[in-house]
Scaffold this active site. Sequence first.
Site, short mmCIF file in Angstrom:
data_model
loop_
_atom_site.label_atom_id
_atom_site.label_comp_id
_atom_site.label_asym_id
_atom_site.label_seq_id
_atom_site.Cartn_x
_atom_site.Cartn_y
_atom_site.Cartn_z
N PRO A 10 39.71 40.30 4.96
CA PRO A 10 40.58 39.72 3.93
C PRO A 10 39.85 39.29 2.67
O PRO A 10 38.75 38.73 2.73
CB PRO A 10 41.17 38.49 4.64
CG PRO A 10 41.12 38.84 6.09
CD PRO A 10 39.90 39.68 6.28
N TYR A 23 30.54 35.57 -5.21
CA TYR A 23 30.47 36.87 -4.53
C TYR A 23 29.89 37.99 -5.39
O TYR A 23 29.76 39.12 -4.91
CB TYR A 23 31.88 37.25 -4.03
CG TYR A 23 32.42 36.25 -3.03
CD1 TYR A 23 31.80 36.07 -1.80
CD2 TYR A 23 33.55 35.47 -3.32
CE1 TYR A 23 32.28 35.14 -0.88
CE2 TYR A 23 34.03 34.54 -2.42
CZ TYR A 23 33.39 34.37 -1.20
OH TYR A 23 33.86 33.45 -0.29
N ASN A 73 31.92 43.13 7.19
CA ASN A 73 32.08 41.81 6.58
C ASN A 73 33.49 41.34 6.95
O ASN A 73 34.48 41.82 6.40
CB ASN A 73 31.91 41.86 5.06
CG ASN A 73 31.97 40.46 4.44
OD1 ASN A 73 32.44 39.51 5.06
ND2 ASN A 73 31.48 40.33 3.22
C1 DQA Z 1 32.27 36.02 3.05
C2 DQA Z 1 32.11 34.55 3.45
C3 DQA Z 1 33.38 34.02 4.10
O1 DQA Z 1 33.21 32.64 4.45
C4 DQA Z 1 34.55 34.14 3.15
O2 DQA Z 1 35.73 33.71 3.79
C5 DQA Z 1 34.70 35.53 2.63
C6 DQA Z 1 33.50 36.22 2.19
C7 DQA Z 1 31.05 36.55 2.29
O3 DQA Z 1 30.90 37.76 2.19
O4 DQA Z 1 30.26 35.74 1.77
O5 DQA Z 1 35.80 36.06 2.51
O6 DQA Z 1 32.40 36.81 4.24
#
Ligand code: DQA
Length: 148
Positions: A10, A23, A73
């Site tokens: 998601p 990100y 991921n």
């Molecule tokens: C994530 C970290 C998760 O906590 C977050 O909910 C994401 C992205 C990351 O790539 O840093 O959706 O997986």
Amino acid sequence: MSAILLLNGPNLGILGQREPEVYGTDSLLDIEEAIQEEVAGRDWKVISFQSDTEGDLVRTLHESYDTVGAIVNPGALMIAGWSLRDALANYPRPWIEVHLSNVWAREQFRHESVIAPLADGVVVGLGALGYRLGARALLALVSDTADK
Ligand code: DQA
């Protein structure tokens, strides 16, 4: 030709536009291309699937047993994605969990992953580079005979 699965959960379909200070600015397409570049020498292709729905990720795993490995991921499904966890438990190949951000430097609720104990390795906090490193890990983990 052998293939690896790139599975993103998601909110990862909007990478590049999603909190870029957390990100990064790479889109999911940029990441797919980077992984493809990493594995091209081995003649692997990348099958990329992203969904905001856990069941779609589970079904994709069921349909991907012929891939040689996976980069996953799970996004926030890391916290309580039990059906994703169970699907990964039955995925027959090596797989690497990747998080762009350093989840342990963030809120407490991100500090647990229900899937990490099953992963062959986990890459955290290195941004889009983490996906490239995940691909390199699979290159090392998948034997030459397994990818025919
Ligand atoms: C994530 C970290 C998760 O906590 C977050 O909910 C994401 C992205 C990351 O790539 O840093 O959706 O997986």
